[in-house]
Design a protein around this motif. Sequence first.
Motif, PDB file in Angstrom:
ATOM      1  N   ALA A  78     -35.122  65.979 -17.221  1.00  0.00           N
ATOM      2  CA  ALA A  78     -34.122  64.949 -16.991  1.00  0.00           C
ATOM      3  C   ALA A  78     -32.757  65.483 -17.409  1.00  0.00           C
ATOM      4  O   ALA A  78     -32.657  66.371 -18.263  1.00  0.00           O
ATOM      5  N   ASN A  79     -31.710  64.960 -16.808  1.00  0.00           N
ATOM      6  CA  ASN A  79     -30.347  65.378 -17.135  1.00  0.00           C
ATOM      7  C   ASN A  79     -29.604  64.201 -17.757  1.00  0.00           C
ATOM      8  O   ASN A  79     -29.326  63.205 -17.082  1.00  0.00           O
ATOM      9  N   LEU A  80     -29.330  64.303 -19.053  1.00  0.00           N
ATOM     10  CA  LEU A  80     -28.645  63.251 -19.783  1.00  0.00           C
ATOM     11  C   LEU A  80     -27.214  63.682 -20.057  1.00  0.00           C
ATOM     12  O   LEU A  80     -26.982  64.688 -20.740  1.00  0.00           O
ATOM     13  N   PHE A  81     -26.253  62.952 -19.529  1.00  0.00           N
ATOM     14  CA  PHE A  81     -24.840  63.262 -19.725  1.00  0.00           C
ATOM     15  C   PHE A  81     -24.285  62.345 -20.814  1.00  0.00           C
ATOM     16  O   PHE A  81     -24.238  61.125 -20.640  1.00  0.00           O
ATOM     17  N   ALA A 123     -29.830  54.960 -28.316  1.00  0.00           N
ATOM     18  CA  ALA A 123     -30.793  55.159 -27.231  1.00  0.00           C
ATOM     19  C   ALA A 123     -32.072  55.812 -27.757  1.00  0.00           C
ATOM     20  O   ALA A 123     -32.078  56.439 -28.817  1.00  0.00           O
ATOM     21  N   VAL A 124     -33.136  55.647 -27.023  1.00  0.00           N
ATOM     22  CA  VAL A 124     -34.397  56.294 -27.379  1.00  0.00           C
ATOM     23  C   VAL A 124     -34.298  57.772 -27.017  1.00  0.00           C
ATOM     24  O   VAL A 124     -34.013  58.107 -25.860  1.00  0.00           O
ATOM     25  N   PRO A 125     -34.486  58.675 -27.969  1.00  0.00           N
ATOM     26  CA  PRO A 125     -34.339  60.099 -27.648  1.00  0.00           C
ATOM     27  C   PRO A 125     -35.456  60.593 -26.743  1.00  0.00           C
ATOM     28  O   PRO A 125     -36.577  60.072 -26.788  1.00  0.00           O
ATOM     29  N   PRO A 126     -35.160  61.582 -25.907  1.00  0.00           N
ATOM     30  CA  PRO A 126     -36.209  62.156 -25.057  1.00  0.00           C
ATOM     31  C   PRO A 126     -37.179  62.977 -25.892  1.00  0.00           C
ATOM     32  O   PRO A 126     -36.851  63.428 -26.988  1.00  0.00           O
ATOM     33  N   ALA A 127     -38.377  63.157 -25.377  1.00  0.00           N
ATOM     34  CA  ALA A 127     -39.343  64.012 -26.054  1.00  0.00           C
ATOM     35  C   ALA A 127     -38.840  65.451 -26.030  1.00  0.00           C
ATOM     36  O   ALA A 127     -38.059  65.837 -25.149  1.00  0.00           O
ATOM     37  N   PRO A 128     -39.233  66.270 -26.989  1.00  0.00           N
ATOM     38  CA  PRO A 128     -38.784  67.667 -27.021  1.00  0.00           C
ATOM     39  C   PRO A 128     -39.026  68.386 -25.703  1.00  0.00           C
ATOM     40  O   PRO A 128     -40.079  68.237 -25.085  1.00  0.00           O
ATOM     41  N   CYS A 129     -38.019  69.128 -25.274  1.00  0.00           N
ATOM     42  CA  CYS A 129     -38.103  69.984 -24.084  1.00  0.00           C
ATOM     43  C   CYS A 129     -38.238  69.215 -22.772  1.00  0.00           C
ATOM     44  O   CYS A 129     -38.595  69.807 -21.753  1.00  0.00           O
ATOM     45  N   THR A 130     -37.947  67.917 -22.770  1.00  0.00           N
ATOM     46  CA  THR A 130     -38.079  67.149 -21.534  1.00  0.00           C
ATOM     47  C   THR A 130     -36.739  66.839 -20.881  1.00  0.00           C
ATOM     48  O   THR A 130     -36.705  66.250 -19.796  1.00  0.00           O
ATOM     49  N   ALA A 131     -35.631  67.217 -21.519  1.00  0.00           N
ATOM     50  CA  ALA A 131     -34.320  66.872 -20.965  1.00  0.00           C
ATOM     51  C   ALA A 131     -33.307  67.966 -21.252  1.00  0.00           C
ATOM     52  O   ALA A 131     -33.434  68.725 -22.221  1.00  0.00           O
ATOM     53  N   LEU A 132     -32.299  68.039 -20.382  1.00  0.00           N
ATOM     54  CA  LEU A 132     -31.107  68.841 -20.637  1.00  0.00           C
ATOM     55  C   LEU A 132     -30.013  67.876 -21.064  1.00  0.00           C
ATOM     56  O   LEU A 132     -29.768  66.873 -20.405  1.00  0.00           O
ATOM     57  N   PRO A 169     -32.349  71.540 -24.968  1.00  0.00           N
ATOM     58  CA  PRO A 169     -31.147  72.377 -24.920  1.00  0.00           C
ATOM     59  C   PRO A 169     -29.919  71.573 -24.536  1.00  0.00           C
ATOM     60  O   PRO A 169     -30.005  70.598 -23.789  1.00  0.00           O
ATOM     61  N   LEU A 170     -28.783  72.000 -25.058  1.00  0.00           N
ATOM     62  CA  LEU A 170     -27.522  71.281 -24.867  1.00  0.00           C
ATOM     63  C   LEU A 170     -26.493  72.175 -24.203  1.00  0.00           C
ATOM     64  O   LEU A 170     -26.347  73.343 -24.566  1.00  0.00           O
ATOM     65  N   ILE A 171     -25.782  71.611 -23.238  1.00  0.00           N
ATOM     66  CA  ILE A 171     -24.711  72.313 -22.533  1.00  0.00           C
ATOM     67  C   ILE A 171     -23.423  71.523 -22.746  1.00  0.00           C
ATOM     68  O   ILE A 171     -23.391  70.315 -22.513  1.00  0.00           O
ATOM     69  N   ALA A 172     -22.382  72.184 -23.213  1.00  0.00           N
ATOM     70  CA  ALA A 172     -21.106  71.514 -23.469  1.00  0.00           C
ATOM     71  C   ALA A 172     -20.194  71.628 -22.257  1.00  0.00           C
ATOM     72  O   ALA A 172     -20.054  72.703 -21.675  1.00  0.00           O
ATOM     73  N   LEU A 173     -19.586  70.525 -21.891  1.00  0.00           N
ATOM     74  CA  LEU A 173     -18.654  70.466 -20.769  1.00  0.00           C
ATOM     75  C   LEU A 173     -17.262  70.139 -21.290  1.00  0.00           C
ATOM     76  O   LEU A 173     -17.093  69.210 -22.082  1.00  0.00           O
ATOM     77  N   ALA A 174     -16.274  70.883 -20.841  1.00  0.00           N
ATOM     78  CA  ALA A 174     -14.897  70.658 -21.292  1.00  0.00           C
ATOM     79  C   ALA A 174     -13.980  70.492 -20.088  1.00  0.00           C
ATOM     80  O   ALA A 174     -14.098  71.215 -19.099  1.00  0.00           O
ATOM     81  N   ASN A 175     -13.060  69.552 -20.184  1.00  0.00           N
ATOM     82  CA  ASN A 175     -12.091  69.367 -19.096  1.00  0.00           C
ATOM     83  C   ASN A 175     -11.193  70.590 -18.959  1.00  0.00           C
ATOM     84  O   ASN A 175     -10.814  70.984 -17.857  1.00  0.00           O
ATOM     85  N   ARG A 176     -10.862  71.190 -20.093  1.00  0.00           N
ATOM     86  CA  ARG A 176     -10.054  72.413 -20.105  1.00  0.00           C
ATOM     87  C   ARG A 176     -10.725  73.417 -21.039  1.00  0.00           C
ATOM     88  O   ARG A 176     -10.423  73.471 -22.232  1.00  0.00           O
TER      89      ARG A 176
END
Length: 208
Positions: free
Chosen positions: A3-6, A33-42, A69-76
Amino acid sequence: MRANLFITARTTPLDNWLAAFPGLTLLDDFSQAVPPAPCTALLWLHLAPGIEAVPARVERLHRWAPGCPLIALANRPAEAEGLLALEAGASGYLSSLAAPAVLHQVAEVVEQGGTWVGQDLMQRLLTRLARHDGQHDVQALRKLTARERTVALGVAAGDSNKEIARRLGISERTVKFHLSAIFQLLGVRDRLQLAVLVNGIPARRDAA
């Protein structure tokens, strides 16, 4: 497919996010929010100025959803912010306006345990990592041959394959061969993870 959680203060997703992941979920106050199970979401963390220090926010998300895993998004995107996010355990850092195809590629790399940083920031981040105050990871380096150790230290110092090849009097192809062996021996997937490890920076890699 995970799953992709933004995680964002936006009430609606950006068009490129939605085009890449039509089934995405937006979260503002993730602590409720209810956290996703380990390794089930980005986890896609949309960084916004003035909300919270980047390392603290990344670490809070890791505690909320361990193993995701976590991916950081930046406007700049900026070098300093990118390094802070990576040091805190992010598996990627890129523009929040990246094309849908790029977002898909990032997801694939991170799901395989890799690290993603835009090409325009990679060399600057490697150079900055080389100036980090941490000591070299001696235990990791002991697993390598003398030549592999020299190549690994060159990458950790921010050198390109061409620069390493010239200094050692070998071909760039041979440098790539050594790097493949180094990645396998040290359990890393790319130059950035290697630089983080060799420079003694504690980093969380939850993408396994």
